[in-house]
Design a protein around this motif. Structure first.
Motif, PDB file in Angstrom:
ATOM      1  N   TYR A  37       0.849  -1.175   0.000  1.00  0.00           N
ATOM      2  CA  TYR A  37       0.000   0.000   0.000  1.00  0.00           C
ATOM      3  C   TYR A  37       0.887   1.228   0.000  1.00  0.00           C
ATOM      4  CZ  TYR A  37       0.042   1.541   5.001  1.00  0.00           C
ATOM      5  OH  TYR A  37       0.348   2.034   6.232  1.00  0.00           O
ATOM      6  N   ASN A  38       0.326   2.334  -0.455  1.00  0.00           N
ATOM      7  CA  ASN A  38       1.095   3.546  -0.652  1.00  0.00           C
ATOM      8  C   ASN A  38       0.204   4.736  -0.342  1.00  0.00           C
ATOM      9  OD1 ASN A  38       3.107   5.345  -1.401  1.00  0.00           O
ATOM     10  ND2 ASN A  38       3.576   4.300  -3.312  1.00  0.00           N
TER      11      ASN A  38
ATOM     12  N   HIS B 111      -1.576  -1.844  11.872  1.00  0.00           N
ATOM     13  CA  HIS B 111      -0.295  -1.169  11.680  1.00  0.00           C
ATOM     14  C   HIS B 111       0.673  -1.480  12.822  1.00  0.00           C
ATOM     15  CE1 HIS B 111      -1.665   0.776   8.242  1.00  0.00           C
ATOM     16  NE2 HIS B 111      -1.634   2.041   8.586  1.00  0.00           N
TER      17      HIS B 111
ATOM     18  N   ASP C  63       3.354   0.528   8.813  1.00  0.00           N
ATOM     19  CA  ASP C  63       4.086   1.596   8.134  1.00  0.00           C
ATOM     20  C   ASP C  63       4.994   2.344   9.099  1.00  0.00           C
ATOM     21  OD1 ASP C  63       2.346   3.055   9.653  1.00  0.00           O
ATOM     22  OD2 ASP C  63       1.671   4.369   8.035  1.00  0.00           O
TER      23      ASP C  63
ATOM     24  N   PHE D 216       3.581  -1.009   4.077  1.00  0.00           N
ATOM     25  CA  PHE D 216       3.744   0.294   3.443  1.00  0.00           C
ATOM     26  C   PHE D 216       5.121   0.395   2.795  1.00  0.00           C
ATOM     27  CE2 PHE D 216       4.511   4.920   3.471  1.00  0.00           C
ATOM     28  CZ  PHE D 216       3.351   5.338   2.843  1.00  0.00           C
TER      29      PHE D 216
END
Length: 727
Positions: free
Chosen positions: A279-280, A507, A534, A564
């Motif tokens: 994911y970005n 996360h 991330d 991430f």
């Protein structure tokens, strides 16, 4: 009369060493000599046979004499009287032999090799077929040979791709490769293995520490007639063997929870999936730029590049966040009029660009995880991606739609009672009205895609279970597409999700050990979960560590891994990470491992705090080993014969198969050249992969306390529903 006595004469002759070594191409080597003469009667002479004078003088210190092969004796004489002697041996340096005149290099006998399979009369192979290769090697003077198999496509003019390598004795070397997808060479270049009509070269090379001998067999790749039962997504099929010219895909035609094991999602055609990708944080339309994180400045949108790279390396997942502020040329979901957000109008460029990405992802075979809200934009700070620039902030709106959400004036709205107002949402008023409007738009634009599922929002740290429950319930009233939740702080436990959401992403972990631990905390809860961290540790992690995180997720029972990445921001894409992720997907495809029918059982393997096991008792075992050179696996509860394959997740290469017996603890050694490695163990009985009753399995594996707690919860919730809606 006086008689004078003649003094007694004596002498010494000593060498600096008793022997010396003759170098290649020479006939002698040198040794230093020292000699003395006491009461000399004449001048002393040093000689060697036969009567060769090598030095004169009554004394000498460290005088170098040449010594011929195989030995020579030196003599000290004075007035024809022998005073001393010394014998020196001279041998040829290793790797050479005396040929009668010099020490010459010894002759190495090169190995011989021949390819026995495919046979010389086999000139073609079919697309998607398995190519079994073998060769016979002989070498009379070497017992340790490095044997390497390579494949290349004629005309590529690039390095071949290694498909197998081992150190072995002379004999047979064999293996297999599927003619589909791609292989990566040492220069990280792709070699397509599915180019119908192309000629491929299969090469075996043998190295005996002196010589490299190789031989090649060539063949043409031919196509296969596409059918609706070939197990391949071809023709104009929507999914594998369904849609287009084939029968319609499974009812619903969308991603859903796999019913026989609700820890996984299934594709539109009903195939359980392990999702692996990235994911970005980027623009949701092509050609926009964004200034997320100061060191990198403005960046061109990266989703198109990510999608293309994902297809190139066989990945199947991407996560896209819709909650991006209007930054630079990066547009927002709502239209802007005179620099202010109009929450009653949509930005058509934004939404058309988003659907472009969805179409591109579908074309490239990727599943898109759509994140609806993004709390990065609700937090404090001066950056354009913070609350100060959010279109949810009344200061940036054309008019006041619901007032100031920052009720405590601390510069952000990521708190309960601010952006997250349960009453507003349930009653379709205030900010809840526009949250519903946003959700309705997302479903309107994406609800007909069969390659998407939803997430309420990214890092909704200030949200409450009640708000997530309300939002997920609303989404479910509009669509049957699954919805996950991401509301955990990076360092909090967060083992719960709202009961109306279908899964949980976290996360939490920031190191590889935390990934393993966090996956383990969720593996028995009976719904899809995935780590998509991330933190600074993950973003700075080595390629090897990211490979470990993906394998920890897979063998830990997660539905995927989507950490991430900043790689695509700084135009320094780590192709080794892409290759490692692709190797995991290929491992699943090549082995057909029924992960959807398996459960984490780490206690079966030694060093279980570091190593992981995904298993189906008496049928299938997948063991990820982080670094141990040897492991033990407890097969006491298993019976029968199991086929063993070892896999190098860095190179994507399997070693030869062997068999072991169940009923005891077995010991397995690391494959040659591997850092981390995978043990693939499958029963030879070929038990069918019928999915187990997940809830029964969970009840057996989850602690009794947790099981009792779940029972009590559902009982109380059932009573609540009866109280509200009656019988």
């Amino acid at each position: 009369m006086t008689v004078e006595t003649q003094p007694v004469m004596s002498g010494t002759l000593t060498s600096s060493a008793p022997s010396c070594t003759i170098v290649s191409g020479s006939s002698s080597c040198n040794v230093n000599f020292t000699w003395t003469t006491t009461n000399p009667q004449a001048v002393s002479t040093v000689t060697k046979p036969t009567n060769v004078n090598v030095a004169n003088g009554n004394t000498g210190t460290n005088v170098s004499f040449a010594v011929k092969y195989n030995s020579e004796t030196f003599y000290l004489y004075n007035n024809s009287q022998l005073l001393a002697q010394s014998t020196i041996t001279a041998n040829c340096v290793s790797g050479t032999v005396w040929n009668g005149s010099i020490c010459a290099l010894s002759q190495n006998i090169s190995p011989t090799v021949s390819i026995t399979s495919p046979a010389s009369n086999v000139t073609s192979f079919s697309l998607n077929s398995t190519l079994n290769f073998s060769g016979t090697i002989s070498d009379p003077d070497s017992s340790s040979l490095v044997v390497s198999w390579y494949i290349d496509r004629m005309g590529d003019n690039i390095e071949s791709a290694l498909i197998k390598e081992s150190t072995q004795t002379p004999g047979v070397s064999s293996g297999s490769i599927t003619m589909s997808g791609t292989k990566i060479n040492t220069d990280t270049q792709n070699i397509s293995l599915q180019d119908v009509g192309a000629t491929y070269n299969l090469t075996i090379k043998v190295f005996d520490s002196v010589n490299v001998i190789e031989t090649t067999r060539s063949f043409v790749l031919v196509g296969v007639t596409a059918t609706c039962s070939d197990g391949i997504k071809n023709q104009n099929e929507v999914d594998t063997d369904c849609g287009g010219n084939c029968a319609a895909c499974a009812a619903g035609g969308k991603i859903s929870i796999y019913p026989n094991n609700p820890r996984y999602f299934q594709s539109a055609s009903g195939t359980p999936m392990f999702l692996l990708g990235y994911y970005n944080w980027a623009c949701v339309h092509p050609d926009g730029t964004i200034d997320h994180f100061e060191p990198y400045g403005y960046m061109t949108s990266t989703y198109a590049n990510m999608i293309q790279k994902s297809q190139d390396y066989g990945l199947n997942y991407i996560r896209i966040s819709l909650g991006i502020n209007k930054i630079n040329t990066c547009r927002a979901a709502f239209a802007y009029v005179s620099g202010k957000a109009d929450l009653d109008q949509w930005d058509t460029v934004y939404w058309n660009g988003f659907k472009y990405y969805l179409d591109l992802a579908k074309q490239k075979g990727l599943i898109v995880h759509i994140t609806i809200f993004d709390a990065v934009d609700f937090r404090g700070g001066s950056e354009d991606y913070r609350w100060v620039n959010s279109y949810w902030n009344v200061d940036n709106q054309k008019q006041s739609y619901y007032g100031d959400l920052d009720i405590n004036n601390n510069g952000y709205a990521d708190q309960a009672g601010e952006f997250y107002r349960v009453s507003d949402f349930n009653n379709n008023v205030g900010v809840g009205k526009y949250q519903r409007k946003f959700i309705d738009k997302v479903i309107q634009e994406t609800g007909n895609y069969d390659n998407v599922f939803y997430e309420i929002g990214n890092e909704l740290l200030g949200s409450t279970t009640e708000w997530n429950y309300a939002v997920a319930s609303y989404i479910k009233s509009k669509t049957d597409i699954p919805i996950t939740e991401n509301s955990c702080d990076k360092k909090s436990g967060c083992l719960a999700k709202a009961s109306s959401t279908d899964g949980l992403t976290k996360h939490t972990p920031d190191t590889m050990s935390e990934v393993k631990t966090s996956v383990g905390e969720l593996s028995g809860l009976g719904y899809p979960f995935m780590q998509d961290p991330d933190g600074s540790g993950i973003m700075a992690a080595s390629s090897n560590d990211l490979r470990a995180a993906a394998w920890y997720s897979f063998t830990g029972g997660a539905f995927g891994w989507g950490g991430f990445t900043e790689d695509f921001w700084i135009n320094n894409v780590r192709t080794d990470v892409l290759r490692y992720y692709g190797n995991l997907i290929k491992f699943i495809e090549q082995t057909g491992a029924p992960f959807w029918d398996m459960f984490p059982n780490h206690n079966l393997v030694s060093n279980s705090g570091v190593n992981s096991v995904l298993s189906k008792t008496n049928n299938y075992y997948l063991v990820y080993v982080k670094s141990d050179s040897q492991i033990t696996l407890n097969l006491a509860q298993a019976s029968g014969t199991f086929t063993v394959k070892l896999y190098n997740p860095a190179t994507g290469v399997f070693t030869d198969s062997s068999n072991v017996q169940g009923g005891s603890t077995i010991t397995i050694n690391k494959p040659l050249g591997a850092t981390d490695w995978v043990l693939h163990l499958k029963s030879t009985a070929n038990a069918t992969n019928t999915p187990w009753n997940t809830f029964a399995e969970i009840n057996k594996r989850v602690s009794s306390n947790l099981a009792n707690a779940l029972t009590a919860f559902w009982s109380a919730f059932g009573a609540f529903l009866v109280g509200v809606f009656g019988d």
